[in-house]
Scaffold this active site. Structure first.
Site, short mmCIF file in Angstrom:
data_model
loop_
_atom_site.label_atom_id
_atom_site.label_comp_id
_atom_site.label_asym_id
_atom_site.label_seq_id
_atom_site.Cartn_x
_atom_site.Cartn_y
_atom_site.Cartn_z
N SER A 43 -3.25 13.58 8.66
CA SER A 43 -4.48 13.44 7.09
C SER A 43 -5.75 13.42 7.97
CB SER A 43 -4.08 11.90 6.95
OG SER A 43 -5.47 11.62 5.67
N TYR A 101 -10.14 15.87 3.68
CA TYR A 101 -10.89 15.23 1.71
C TYR A 101 -11.99 16.07 1.16
CZ TYR A 101 -7.25 12.01 1.11
OH TYR A 101 -5.79 11.42 0.37
N ARG A 131 0.44 8.28 -7.39
CA ARG A 131 -0.72 6.94 -6.99
C ARG A 131 -2.36 7.30 -7.40
NH1 ARG A 131 1.50 4.82 -1.72
NH2 ARG A 131 -0.40 4.43 -0.43
N HIS A 167 0.63 13.66 -6.24
CA HIS A 167 -0.09 12.00 -5.32
C HIS A 167 0.69 11.04 -4.92
CE1 HIS A 167 -3.62 11.73 -2.24
NE2 HIS A 167 -3.14 10.33 -1.93
N THR A 216 -7.25 17.93 -0.50
CA THR A 216 -5.87 17.59 -1.43
C THR A 216 -7.23 18.01 -2.78
OG1 THR A 216 -5.64 16.27 -0.32
CG2 THR A 216 -6.23 15.40 -2.41
N TYR A 269 1.02 -1.39 -0.17
CA TYR A 269 -0.39 -0.06 0.46
C TYR A 269 1.20 1.43 -0.31
CZ TYR A 269 -2.62 3.58 1.61
OH TYR A 269 -3.32 5.10 1.80
N GLN A 280 -4.90 17.66 6.21
CA GLN A 280 -4.79 17.00 5.29
C GLN A 280 -7.03 16.98 5.37
OE1 GLN A 280 -5.52 13.76 4.06
NE2 GLN A 280 -6.60 14.80 2.52
N ARG A 284 -4.93 1.51 -8.50
CA ARG A 284 -3.43 0.30 -7.69
C ARG A 284 -2.93 -1.08 -7.11
NH1 ARG A 284 -3.71 4.80 -2.14
NH2 ARG A 284 -4.41 7.22 -4.19
N LYS A 298 -3.75 21.25 -2.40
CA LYS A 298 -2.55 20.00 -2.75
C LYS A 298 -2.53 18.96 -3.26
CE LYS A 298 -1.05 16.12 0.16
NZ LYS A 298 -0.54 14.79 -0.37
#
Lengths: 383, 291
Positions: free
Chosen positions: A109, A132, A282, A279, A158, A27, A130, A167, A255
């Protein structure tokens, strides 16, 4: 192999690989699609050479830099990353305390496993939250209010995870949050018993900023790609960002900016910084590397907000190159995550110490004693 | 594999690897960090192709060239390198004699294991001395004076080693400061008995050029890295360089200039080099082990 044997990025990665169950290692280690962008993030530094100056008297080197109105002792900081307690049972506590020790910034985060309140009680050096943008507006408001109450210095929204990246390593290993035992992952968890013992005995796995609003990630197993795709608001636009910026009322950064056009709009909506970032490779494989794109962005907005180069850094010389191009600071996730997995707080401290020692040495060899001595005259591009 | 099997650079490297205890081989062979610059130093030549001309009557090419006011018979010379006695028991004597035979420059490092006088005695070929600016001015002055008396032809000041490079192999092999005799290193010395025998039977190992001015570094149980940190001046500036230029008052070069701006500032001559981005740490390591 133990922490004493780790002298550089690759060593920390190797030790992390030994310590982590493979779905968790991959990961961190994996990226989107064919991981071309991920590789380029680091290899981009090798297309430019440093041109040192000599005889400048370099006895004392000052690495301090100021971003978001805060003076940091180092020109790099620890980017916010999700789920840190999966990598080491101390998680964000370890990272925050290590950052504090070196007086640099670190990011927490929205998908952190330790709350902003607890972090604020442990760490009084500069902190970034951070964020979302979730469909659930109540969750969004709660995140902002809690970070504000906990006196976080910077809010970073972000903007490059509007949908989950592909991924493929996670698909193969079956990585989810919280970790799920599948027939194929059972073996890899069984072969890292220390990780399992720590995971089960050092407090419940939580996502304290989200769990009051959503079950995904704590009570319901979800992959990160799935989480982004289902929980985040894909209709997010510049108006939403502008609203969040004024709602926060302090230093606000976007970001994941890559285009000059977007960098200019970030200035327009009142941002005080941007992270030029893909990122960590990713999300959009094939996206340009931050270092390759940095000069354009610095030229366009470098005098209006703090441009931070994020991703790919593995060496002090990489940072010198980005700073020479005009980045205000450098940041990275894997930069310290392997070290976190390798040895908790001691690991992160050792990693920071190594990068710092490299920077001091490299600055002296470049004939520079402060970050502002670095400029584009130090660089020659090969093509 | 023997000397007669060596036909090019990589052959010599291979044979050296066989003959030297590994810490010593890697001191020569290694570079800093990821060794990207070390590799690029050679690779860079491959980005450029040669375009030959023909029918040019090339019976006897003349390879001679003039540097530091001296005509030498070939357009290459031997750069100064530290502590050659570790690589072969004849050390600087061997390289000075070889250079003389081919009519080119031999260069002596401040950290050589033979003295300025000793080499002047055995070689009348062109000679260059490599200088470091010491914190103690009298050491620097002494070196310059002695080179003059011994009729060295040129002087170069190294400007790219104010701080030791990042030699990660040292950390891994355990050749750190202070050095430790690890199982691994013991083995590698034991596997090269000829080297060890020669090392101990061919005179004392010393820093011949500075042994009378300071007990640091001559008393070799002090590590070389400590020597550098204690003796060399990290605040070295253009003024210090100018002082040396004036004091020497002859052909003088800065060694390790990379920027055009610095090249313009240089006084008379300069040598283009990045020192292979080498550090001194490795040397520090084995010295303590073998003494």
């Amino acid at each position: 192999m133990n922490l004493d044997d780790c002298h550089n990025f690759r060593d920390f990665r190797k030790l992390a690989k030994k310590k982590l169950p493979s779905p968790i290692f991959h990961y961190i280690d994996g990226a989107a699609d064919d991981e071309i962008t991920y590789d380029r993030n680091t290899s981009s530094f090798n297309d430019v050479d440093l041109v040192p100056n000599v005889l400048r008297g370099v006895e004392n080197v000052d690495l301090s830099t100021t971003i978001f109105g805060k003076k940091l002792d180092l020109p790099f900081y620890l980017a916010p990353t999700a789920l840190q307690r999966l990598f080491h049972y101390d998680g964000e506590r370890a990272v925050g305390k290590a950052a504090q020790k070196f007086n640099t910034m670190f990011g927490v985060s929205a998908l952190a496993t330790v709350s902003v309140e607890e972090i604020a009680s442990l760490v009084d050096t500069p902190k970034m939250f951070q964020f979302y943008f979730h469909k659930d507006r109540g969750l969004n408001d709660s995140c902002l209010e809690r970070a504000k109450a906990a006196k976080f210095d910077v809010m970073a929204l972000t903007v490059d995870t509007i949908t989950g990246g592909n991924r493929e390593r996670d698909l193969r290993t079956g990585f989810t949050s919280p970790p799920k035992l599948t027939p194929s992952s059972l073996f890899s968890f069984a072969t890292k018993p220390m990780w399992g013992i720590n995971y089960l005995t050092k407090g419940k796995f939580e996502l304290p900023h989200l769990q009051d609003y959503v079950k995904e990630g704590t009570d319901t197993n979800t992959s990160i790609g799935q989480y982004f795709s289902t929980m985040l608001d894909q209709s997010m636009n510049w108006k939403d960002a502008e609203k969040l910026c004024s709602q926060w009322g302090g230093h606000f950064a976007l970001k994941g900016i890559m285009s000059v056009e977007d960098a200019k709009r970030a200035v327009d909506i009142g941002c005080t910084g941007i992270m030029v970032s893909n990122h960590g490779g990713r999300q959009l494989d094939g996206s340009r590397a931050p270092f390759d794109q940095l000069a354009e962005i610095v030229d366009a907005v470098g005098d209006k907000l703090d441009v931070i180069c994020e991703g790919g850094f593995q060496r002090g010389t990489h940072m010198l190159k980005a700073l020479s191009l005009g980045a205000k600071a450098c940041s990275g996730g894997r930069l310290y995550l392997y070290a976190l997995a390798a040895g908790g707080q001691a690991g992160v401290e050792r990693a920071i110490e190594k990068y710092k020692a490299e920077l001091v040495r490299d600055m002296k060899l470049m004939g520079c004693t402060k970050i502002s001595d670095l400029n584009r005259d130090n660089l020659r591009f090969r093509r | 594999m023997k000397l007669k099997d060596c036909h090019n650079f990589s052959d010599f490297r291979k044979l050296a690897k066989k003959k030297l205890p590994s810490p010593i081989f890697h001191y020569i062979d290694g570079g800093a960090d990821d060794e990207l610059t070390l590799r690029r130093n050679t690779e860079s030549f491959n980005d450029c192709d040669l375009v030959p001309n023909i029918l040019a009557s090339v019976g006897k090419p003349d390879l001679s060239t003039t540097v530091f006011g001296k005509k030498i018979d070939m357009p290459i010379f031997l750069s100064p390198t530290a502590m050659q006695r570790l690589y072969h028991h004849d050390g600087d004597k061997a390289s000075a004699r070889a250079a003389e035979k081919f009519g080119t420059f031999y260069s002596m490092s401040t950290m050589a294991n033979n003295s300025i006088e000793e080499i002047a005695d055995i070689s009348s070929g062109p000679k260059l001395f490599q200088l470091y600016v010491h914190k103690d001015n009298s050491i620097t002055d002494d070196l310059i004076d002695r080179c003059r008396v011994s009729k060295f032809d040129g002087m170069c000041l190294t400007v790219d080693t104010l701080v030791a490079g990042n030699r990660e192999k040292d950390h891994r092999t355990g050749f750190t400061t202070p050095p430790k005799l690890t199982l691994q290193s013991l083995m590698s010395f034991a596997l090269h008995p000829q080297w060890v025998f020669n090392y101990f039977t061919h005179g004392k190992f010393e820093m011949s050029n500075v042994k009378n001015k300071t007990d640091k570094g001559t008393n070799i149980s002090k590590s070389v890295i400590e020597y550098i940190n204690e003796q060399y001046d990290p605040a070295m500036s253009w003024k210090d360089a100018e002082y040396c230029v004036k004091k020497w008052n002859g052909p003088f070069a800065l060694k390790g200039v990379m920027a055009v701006e610095d090249a313009k500032k240089s006084y008379r001559y300069w040598v283009h080099s990045n020192n292979g981005f080498k550090s001194w740490r490795k040397a520090a390591g084995w010295v303590k082990i073998t003494f």
